[in-house]
Each structure stands twice: as C-alpha cells, then as structure tokens.
Write a protein that holds these residues in place. Structure first.
Motif, PDB file in Angstrom:
ATOM      1  N   VAL A 144       0.836  -1.203   0.000  1.00 59.17           N
ATOM      2  CA  VAL A 144       0.000   0.000   0.000  1.00 59.17           C
ATOM      3  C   VAL A 144       0.870   1.252   0.000  1.00 59.17           C
ATOM      4  N   ALA A 145       1.921   1.255   0.801  1.00 60.36           N
ATOM      5  CA  ALA A 145       2.805   2.418   0.872  1.00 60.36           C
ATOM      6  C   ALA A 145       3.508   2.662  -0.458  1.00 60.36           C
ATOM      7  N   SER A 146       4.032   1.614  -1.060  1.00 57.69           N
ATOM      8  CA  SER A 146       4.785   1.790  -2.307  1.00 57.69           C
ATOM      9  C   SER A 146       3.875   2.208  -3.457  1.00 57.69           C
ATOM     10  N   LEU A 147       2.691   1.612  -3.559  1.00 58.39           N
ATOM     11  CA  LEU A 147       1.764   2.003  -4.623  1.00 58.39           C
ATOM     12  C   LEU A 147       1.171   3.381  -4.357  1.00 58.39           C
ATOM     13  N   GLY A 148       0.879   3.664  -3.092  1.00 54.36           N
ATOM     14  CA  GLY A 148       0.360   4.987  -2.758  1.00 54.36           C
ATOM     15  C   GLY A 148       1.349   6.075  -3.114  1.00 54.36           C
ATOM     16  N   PHE A 149       2.614   5.840  -2.815  1.00 53.11           N
ATOM     17  CA  PHE A 149       3.664   6.811  -3.129  1.00 53.11           C
ATOM     18  C   PHE A 149       3.828   6.994  -4.627  1.00 53.11           C
TER      19      PHE A 149
END
Length: 459
Positions: A144-149
């Motif tokens: 979630v963090a990597s795709l959100g970023f």
C-alpha cells in the motif's frame, strides 16, 4: 518476495513510461537542449534554441539552461542513444511548431524518462516497499505504501517529465531506506548509497540541500552509534556525487566551477528577491499549497491524509525516524511557501512540494498495520484507488496545467479525458488513438496489479 518486487518495479516503471508530458514545455526543453548540446557539440550553450524556451540563463553573450545540471547529466545516455537511432537534432532547424522537430525532441524526452525519471520512481517504490516491510512486518502495508507513493500521488505525473521534483522525492526515499538499513548491518555500503542519493538529489535541485540536510543529520546520528566509518562513507559518497559532476558541467559550460545557472536567469525578476527567489515562509501560501482549489496537494493526493496519520503512529515506535520525516517534509513545504513563484506556473498541484511526498507516504505502512477491522481496510483501499485514479487522469492528460484554471481536476483534466486529449506512448510514437493507448495501459496495469495482490497473499 523477489517476484513481488519485480512486479512492483515493472508496474511503476511502465506506468511512468507509458504516459508523457509535452516535450517542448520550457522546463523539459531547456534540459533536453542542454543535453543535446553536450552530446552533439561538447558544450552547454543553447543559443540556437533560446527562442523556444523561457527557462534560460545568459552569460557573456551566450544562452544556457538555468537549472541545476543533474537531470541533464543523467539524461546524456538517452540523448546519445537518440542520435544513434535517428538523425542528430542539431541538423534540424529548431522551430516550435514544426512537427518533425517536436517529434525528435519527444523521442529524446521519452528515452530520458525511461532511463532516468521512471527508473528512479520504480527504484524508490522498491525502497518504500522494503522500508515499510521492515518497519511494520506487514507485506500488505508495504505494498500500500509503495503504490500509494508511486501511483497515488503526482510522483506519477512528474515522473513522465524531466522536471527534477519527482526524482528528488524518489532519491529522498532511497536515502532514508539506505540509512535506516545501514543501522541494521552492512553499514558502510548502505551508508554510501544513502549519501550518494542525497548528493544526487542536490545535483538535480539545489534547494534539496535543505530537506536533505535534515535526512543527513538524522542518518549521521543513527550511524554514529553503529560504525563511525559509515558516517564518513556517506559524507564522501554524497560530496563526490554532487561535486564531481557539478564541477565537470560548470567547467564545460562556464569555464569556472563557481557559477550557478540561476545567477543568469532571463525574464524572471522575482529571482532577484531574497536568495534566488526564496524569501520567508508565508502561512497563507502554505494553506493554498495544502488545500487551495488551484494548487492544493491534498486534492491531487488524498492518500497523504492517512499517510500523515501514519507518521504520527510511527512515532510511537520509531520516534526519531518519524520526527525526521515530519521535519524534512515540513522543510520542503515551508521552502515552497517562501518561494516567489510558489505556484510553479504551469503545474497540476504544487510541483515544488513534490519532494515532500515520499517522506510523508512512508506513513502509509504503519497506518495500514494499525487497522484492526476489515471495513477500515476497505475504506483505505478505496482511498488508495481514488488517489490512483486521480493521478492516472493527471499523468495521461496534463501534469503541467496552465495557471489560469481554477480547479484543474475538473478542467482541464476531466475535460481532456472526455475529448480524448491524452498523451500515451503508443499514440505519441506509433500512431494509435489516445484512448486505445490508455485502454491498453489499463489492461496491462490491472493484470500486473492483480498478480501483485496474488503474490502478496501468498507470502
């Protein structure tokens, strides 16, 4: 895990490469012209292109790009490759509205994005994934963090350009990841990576030295207790990555290492205020940067709201890291609010605040890990999908919205989608219709995303 990260890299890199910005945008163009001059003539003068860009500097009767040299130097292999596969642009009369000239510049921009901007974005997404996993132990939170970023913020759109904002944001993430990992082992090697990332960020955008110093001080304090040699390795790598190419460029361009392109800026009187346009932070401008209808960051990246909460949650376990991230992000925002041209001219969202995005987005992993109920995760995934959809629309339509629009997400972004005015790789270079290019991307991207989710559940 290796397959998961390979899929993640492919999804982010492809997403940035697939869409594009206008190659003759002055900010893109001045870097491309300087790169072509270095490759084709061995100097940095852009005299013959001076009428085609407003972003320029003048010294001793010659015209140069007015930017930090980082993106131009990184794009030199792309410029050289373009000369190998097609005619050198030096021999094409430069005309702003000539289709052949624009095509040749577009090819160079596309190659440079693939080899620089998109590559840094994809590597930063991998760093974000590994850091999120190490901080929380949650594979889903890391994803979630990597795709959100990478895809849920304007990092996506700016990674289709040669502007320096998204690469600086990515390099900040890589630096934080490397310096955090250095505290866990392999200190010297990882510290050198972190230092090099910070040095390269400053080579790309000089103002990155301010927020980068916050990261560097935190990293030095963290590593001092582990291995003092690692601090020296980080400092040496950072200085070499910054000073060696900067000095080389300056000697070629100006014959002296002691000159900045910004000193000769033409046509922007505000650059004479304060320090190259930087004065003092302004609270009302900061408010406009965050929530203003015309440039508000949270309109184009709503996923940063839970990320901000996540930074606070991160502080419960890793107080020093959370404090550093918040301080560095705030530094970027305050510098933006202190800049005379704070709105960035033609920009979708506040482009000068983009380097703060990765620092805030790290909070997405601890936010996700804190959720206890299924409905909370459904809502968070919904927010992520909304952010990704917004930034898909921006990346495909126009990351450089003219400053005359009141609320760019509706007009021109939504308007451009309705009439099919999109920039995709197949439509720019292969003659496809823009909507066919966008539809093909969605088919590939959704397939990669589903494989990612499947791999995540299997781990």
């Amino acid at each position: 895990m290796a397959r998961t990260r390979l899929l993640l890299f492919a999804l982010v890199w492809l997403s940035c490469v697939w869409f594009g910005s206008w190659a003759l945008n002055p900010n893109n163009a001045t870097r491309i012209y300087a790169g072509m001059a270095l490759v084709e003539r061995g100097d940095a003068r852009i005299d013959q292109y001076q009428a085609l860009t407003i972003d320029k500097a003048e010294f001793d009767g010659h015209v140069y790009m007015d930017k930090a040299p980082g993106m131009t130097l990184l794009s030199l292999p792309a410029m050289a490759l373009a000369d190998k596969i097609g005619p050198p642009i030096e021999y094409i009369p430069p005309t702003l509205y000539d289709a052949r000239f624009e095509h040749l510049v577009t090819v160079r921009l596309r190659l440079a994005v693939a080899m620089v901007s998109a590559l840094i974005a994809a590597l930063a997404a991998l760093a974000m994934h590994d850091l999120g996993l190490r901080l929380t132990g949650s594979a889903s939170g890391a994803l979630v963090a990597s795709l959100g970023f990478a895809l849920g913020t304007p990092i996506w759109g700016w990674s289709t350009t040669l502007f320096g904002h998204a690469p600086v944001a990515g390099l900040f993430v890589i630096a934080v990841w490397a310096l955090w990992r250095a505290g866990e082992g392999h200190a010297i090697r990882l510290a050198a990576i972190g230092g090099a990332a910070l040095g390269l960020a400053v080579l790309i955008e000089f103002e990155a030295a301010l927020a980068g110093s916050v990261i560097a001080i935190w990293g030095a304090l963290r590593l001092w207790r582990v291995d003092r040699r690692a601090v020296a390795a980080a400092a040496a790598a950072g200085l070499m990555t910054l000073l060696v190419p900067f000095t080389a460029y300056n000697m070629i361009a100006f014959g002296t290492p002691f000159r900045l392109g910004y000193q000769g800026v033409v046509g922007f009187a505000g650059m004479n205020e304060g320090l190259f346009g930087l004065t003092s932070p302004k609270p009302m401008v900061l408010l406009k940067i965050l929530v203003g209808m015309r440039r508000g960051l949270l309109w184009v990246a709503p996923v940063l709201v839970p990320a901000g909460i996540g930074l606070w949650l991160l502080g419960r376990k890793h107080r020093g890291l959370a404090l550093m991230l918040a301080t560095a992000a705030l530094t970027v925002l305050l510098v933006n609010s202190a800049y005379v041209y704070w709105d960035g001219g033609h920009s979708t969202g506040p482009r000068h605040s983009v380097p703060a995005i990765g620092l805030i987005a790290i909070g997405l992993a601890p936010f996700w890990a804190s959720l206890r109920y299924g409905w909370e995760r459904v809502v968070t995934v919904g927010a992520l999908l909304i952010s990704v959809t917004i930034n898909l629309m921006i990346a495909a339509a126009n990351i450089t919205t003219p400053d005359t629009y009141r609320f760019p997400l509706v007009d021109p972004i939504l308007t451009d989608w309705r009439v099919g005015m999109l920039r995709t790789l197949p439509s720019d270079l292969l003659g496809w219709s823009p909507m066919a290019g966008a539809s093909t991307y969605l088919l590939i991207a959704v397939s990669l995303a589903l494989l990612l989710v499947r791999r995540m559940r299997a781990t």
